[in-house]
Design a protein around this motif. Structure first.
Motif, PDB file in Angstrom:
ATOM      1  N   GLU A 182       0.845  -1.287  -0.324  1.00 55.54           N
ATOM      2  CA  GLU A 182      -0.114  -0.145   0.337  1.00 55.54           C
ATOM      3  C   GLU A 182       0.753   1.016   0.252  1.00 55.54           C
ATOM      4  OE1 GLU A 182      -0.228  -2.754   1.582  1.00 55.54           O
ATOM      5  OE2 GLU A 182      -2.368  -3.232   1.415  1.00 55.54           O
ATOM      6  N   ASP A 183       2.356   1.300   0.146  1.00 58.44           N
ATOM      7  CA  ASP A 183       2.898   2.387   0.572  1.00 58.44           C
ATOM      8  C   ASP A 183       3.316   2.363  -1.112  1.00 58.44           C
ATOM      9  OD1 ASP A 183       2.655   2.632   3.708  1.00 58.44           O
ATOM     10  OD2 ASP A 183       4.583   1.134   3.550  1.00 58.44           O
ATOM     11  N   LEU A 184       3.767   2.208  -1.991  1.00 58.51           N
ATOM     12  CA  LEU A 184       4.134   2.022  -2.899  1.00 58.51           C
ATOM     13  C   LEU A 184       2.308   2.777  -3.653  1.00 58.51           C
ATOM     14  CD1 LEU A 184       5.981  -1.530  -3.202  1.00 58.51           C
ATOM     15  CD2 LEU A 184       6.875   1.184  -3.250  1.00 58.51           C
ATOM     16  N   ILE A 185       0.944   2.121  -3.455  1.00 54.31           N
ATOM     17  CA  ILE A 185       1.184   2.465  -4.317  1.00 54.31           C
ATOM     18  C   ILE A 185       0.333   3.893  -4.362  1.00 54.31           C
ATOM     19  CG2 ILE A 185      -2.092   2.006  -4.085  1.00 54.31           C
ATOM     20  CD1 ILE A 185      -1.758  -0.929  -4.191  1.00 54.31           C
ATOM     21  N   ASN A 186       0.420   4.653  -2.575  1.00 52.00           N
ATOM     22  CA  ASN A 186      -0.208   5.550  -2.557  1.00 52.00           C
ATOM     23  C   ASN A 186       0.714   5.881  -2.644  1.00 52.00           C
ATOM     24  OD1 ASN A 186      -2.824   4.631  -0.748  1.00 52.00           O
ATOM     25  ND2 ASN A 186      -1.149   4.610   1.420  1.00 52.00           N
ATOM     26  N   HIS A 187       2.377   6.256  -2.701  1.00 50.41           N
ATOM     27  CA  HIS A 187       2.813   7.218  -3.177  1.00 50.41           C
ATOM     28  C   HIS A 187       3.240   7.593  -5.108  1.00 50.41           C
ATOM     29  CE1 HIS A 187       7.027   8.573  -4.908  1.00 50.41           C
ATOM     30  NE2 HIS A 187       6.872   8.960  -4.077  1.00 50.41           N
ATOM     31  N   SER A 188       2.527   6.139  -5.660  1.00 54.82           N
ATOM     32  CA  SER A 188       2.638   6.106  -7.078  1.00 54.82           C
ATOM     33  C   SER A 188       1.241   7.215  -7.661  1.00 54.82           C
ATOM     34  CB  SER A 188       1.649   4.447  -7.764  1.00 54.82           C
ATOM     35  OG  SER A 188       3.546   4.502  -7.673  1.00 54.82           O
TER      36      SER A 188
END
Length: 211
Positions: A182-188
């Motif tokens: 989720e951290d990577l998704i939120n960043h993108s």
């Protein structure tokens, strides 16, 4: 005696602190059949939290990918948007340049959709809406999901970029030291919405080397 009263005139109008709220931003969100459907879903969630009016298109293959990759149902995803259109509805408001929107995000964007937008064939509502965004000089962001890339993909990316689109491959940022997907998704998602001057405040930004 008051000056205005003595003349029988009306008193001057008093200032009012009336504040007219700016109109809601409007963004088209299109989900295609490439892997990474959660990126499109999270984009809708983020735009909803930012009070942005969303106009959603889900392709046939996007529906299949969503069912395979996530636990979301199609009705659940449609409920996240303000307006939903069939990919075959060429009479939708967003198919016309006279309908004002701030831009469009295709996330995830398959290379098939990329090719359709680049060719300008407008054979469905996604490619037609994207074509309208380009001709009206509005912002078009394509979150292309494909690897490795062949020369056809690269040529299509270059061509649509020259036409005004922005290619945004959702490349993971490891400097945020993600502990969850989720951290990577939120960043993108956050970086994509930055392109529309929308701040999700849901991801860590680079602030230089930390001591």
């Amino acid at each position: 005696m008051d000056f205005f009263t003595s003349r029988g005139d009306h008193a001057p109008p008093t200032e009012t602190n009336t504040h007219i709220a700016p109109p809601r931003r409007k963004i088209i969100v299109a989900l295609t059949g490439a892997t990474g459907s959660i990126l499109g879903i999270q984009t809708l969630i983020a735009l909803r939290s930012l009070n942005v009016e969303t106009h959603l298109i889900i392709s046939k293959w996007a529906e299949a990918t969503i069912k395979y990759e996530t636990d979301y149902t199609i009705p659940n995803i449609r409920a996240l948007a303000d307006h939903v259109y069939s990919a075959n509805d060429m009479s939708a408001p967003i198919a016309s340049g006279s309908f004002r929107v701030d831009g469009m995000i295709v996330v995830p964007c398959s290379v098939k959709t990329l090719a359709s937008i680049n060719s300008g064939i407008c054979d469905d509502l996604i490619s037609r809406a994207a074509d309208v965004i380009l001709k009206e000089r509005r912002r078009l962001v394509l979150a292309v999901r494909e690897t490795p890339l062949n020369s056809i993909h690269l040529q299509n990316m270059l061509s649509v970029t020259q036409a005004g689109a922005i290619i945004f491959p959702p490349v993971p940022a490891f400097y945020i030291k993600p502990s969850l997907v989720e951290d990577l998704i939120n960043h993108s998602v956050g970086r994509m919405l930055d392109l529309f001057d929308l701040d999700t405040a849901a991801f860590e930004r680079w602030e230089g080397w930390k001591k």
